[in-house]
Design a protein around this motif. Structure first.
Motif, mmCIF file in Angstrom:
data_model
loop_
_atom_site.group_PDB
_atom_site.id
_atom_site.type_symbol
_atom_site.label_atom_id
_atom_site.label_comp_id
_atom_site.label_asym_id
_atom_site.label_seq_id
_atom_site.Cartn_x
_atom_site.Cartn_y
_atom_site.Cartn_z
ATOM 1 N N ARG A 114 -65.470 -103.852 69.591
ATOM 2 C CA ARG A 114 -64.967 -102.580 69.055
ATOM 3 C C ARG A 114 -63.997 -102.850 67.908
ATOM 4 N NH1 ARG A 114 -66.834 -98.475 71.922
ATOM 5 N NH2 ARG A 114 -67.717 -98.984 73.938
ATOM 6 N N PRO A 117 -58.593 -102.209 69.975
ATOM 7 C CA PRO A 117 -58.529 -102.655 71.372
ATOM 8 C C PRO A 117 -58.464 -101.490 72.354
ATOM 9 C CG PRO A 117 -56.400 -102.935 70.344
ATOM 10 C CD PRO A 117 -57.341 -102.464 69.264
ATOM 11 N N SER A 118 -59.576 -100.760 72.456
ATOM 12 C CA SER A 118 -59.635 -99.595 73.330
ATOM 13 C C SER A 118 -61.092 -99.286 73.650
ATOM 14 C CB SER A 118 -58.998 -98.389 72.629
ATOM 15 O OG SER A 118 -59.310 -97.198 73.293
ATOM 16 N N ALA A 119 -61.336 -98.817 74.861
ATOM 17 C CA ALA A 119 -62.686 -98.401 75.230
ATOM 18 C C ALA A 119 -63.151 -97.232 74.359
ATOM 19 C CB ALA A 119 -62.729 -98.013 76.704
ATOM 20 N N GLU A 144 -55.318 -106.051 77.911
ATOM 21 C CA GLU A 144 -56.586 -106.452 78.514
ATOM 22 C C GLU A 144 -57.682 -106.676 77.472
ATOM 23 O OE1 GLU A 144 -57.232 -107.013 81.813
ATOM 24 O OE2 GLU A 144 -55.082 -106.765 82.145
ATOM 25 N N TRP A 145 -57.307 -106.744 76.203
ATOM 26 C CA TRP A 145 -58.273 -106.892 75.111
ATOM 27 C C TRP A 145 -58.008 -108.169 74.340
ATOM 28 C CZ3 TRP A 145 -62.254 -103.451 74.088
ATOM 29 C CH2 TRP A 145 -62.261 -102.306 74.888
ATOM 30 N N LYS A 147 -59.028 -110.094 70.616
ATOM 31 C CA LYS A 147 -59.626 -109.989 69.288
ATOM 32 C C LYS A 147 -60.395 -111.277 69.028
ATOM 33 C CE LYS A 147 -58.523 -108.759 64.540
ATOM 34 N NZ LYS A 147 -57.400 -108.468 63.610
ATOM 35 N N TRP A 158 -62.747 -106.392 68.762
ATOM 36 C CA TRP A 158 -62.026 -106.487 70.026
ATOM 37 C C TRP A 158 -63.004 -106.337 71.177
ATOM 38 C CZ3 TRP A 158 -56.801 -107.383 70.407
ATOM 39 C CH2 TRP A 158 -56.068 -107.273 69.228
ATOM 40 N N MET A 159 -62.758 -107.055 72.261
ATOM 41 C CA MET A 159 -63.559 -106.913 73.471
ATOM 42 C C MET A 159 -62.660 -107.025 74.701
ATOM 43 S SD MET A 159 -65.522 -110.603 73.594
ATOM 44 C CE MET A 159 -65.992 -110.645 75.313
ATOM 45 N N PRO A 160 -63.070 -106.417 75.811
ATOM 46 C CA PRO A 160 -62.281 -106.564 77.034
ATOM 47 C C PRO A 160 -62.284 -108.022 77.495
ATOM 48 C CG PRO A 160 -63.915 -104.810 77.249
ATOM 49 C CD PRO A 160 -64.225 -105.547 75.991
#
Length: 173
Positions: A114, A117-119, A144-145, A147, A158-160
């Protein structure tokens, strides 16, 4: 009341540190020479990890200027039994440059990268097979993310953290 607020702040800080400790990566140093472990970002070499059949998996603790502090216990994987190596020679920690670290995406997850850093962040339009082919390098952690940048440096996103697969031999469940 102040004590309760202070306790809450300490708990939130502790949880954020714990979340950052959950990121892992494997060493992917294509130089053909041992990988230098340093005592600080761009510091003195305190240990050299030899080129081996198999490889090394490290836990990422914090990042400074593209250098990752790693846990001093390194997992060694290979054709035989997995082992662990205890890094030695530094009182200030152990550091690797992001360019020798890599991981993949756990499982088959479309739109995992993404812009923020957010769903709710806008997904990057990439084929998941492309991400598996090139791999990802860690740049920064925020909660929790994480980069990341593709190893060919074409895409950054960004990913979880829980979508990281730090095992180069599997896609992780």
């Amino acid at each position: 009341m102040k004590k309760m607020i202070l306790t809450t702040v300490i708990m939130v800080f502790a949880l954020s540190v714990y979340a950052q400790r959950s990121a892992g990566a494997y060493i992917c140093d294509n130089s053909g020479t041992p990988t230098n472990v340093r005592n600080a970002p761009n510091g003195k070499v305190v240990q050299k990890l030899p080129v081996i059949d198999g490889g090394y998996v490290v836990s990422l603790l914090e990042v400074k200027n593209n250098w990752w502090k790693i846990d001093p216990i390194v997992d060694i994987y290979g054709d035989e039994e997995d082992e662990q190596l205890q890094l030695k020679g530094s009182k200030t920690g152990y550091w690797l440059h992001y360019s020798v670290l890599q991981f993949n995406i756990a499982g088959d997850h479309e739109n995992v990268l993404r812009k923020t850093p957010s769903a709710k962040g806008q997904p990057l339009k990439l084929e998941i097979s492309y991400l598996f082919e090139v791999g990802l390098r860690p740049l920064e952690i925020r909660g929790e993310w994480i980069k990341v940048i593709t190893t060919d440096q074409r895409y950054t996103g960004w990913m979880p953290i829980d979508k990281i697969c730090d095992n180069p031999l599997t896609t992780c469940p």
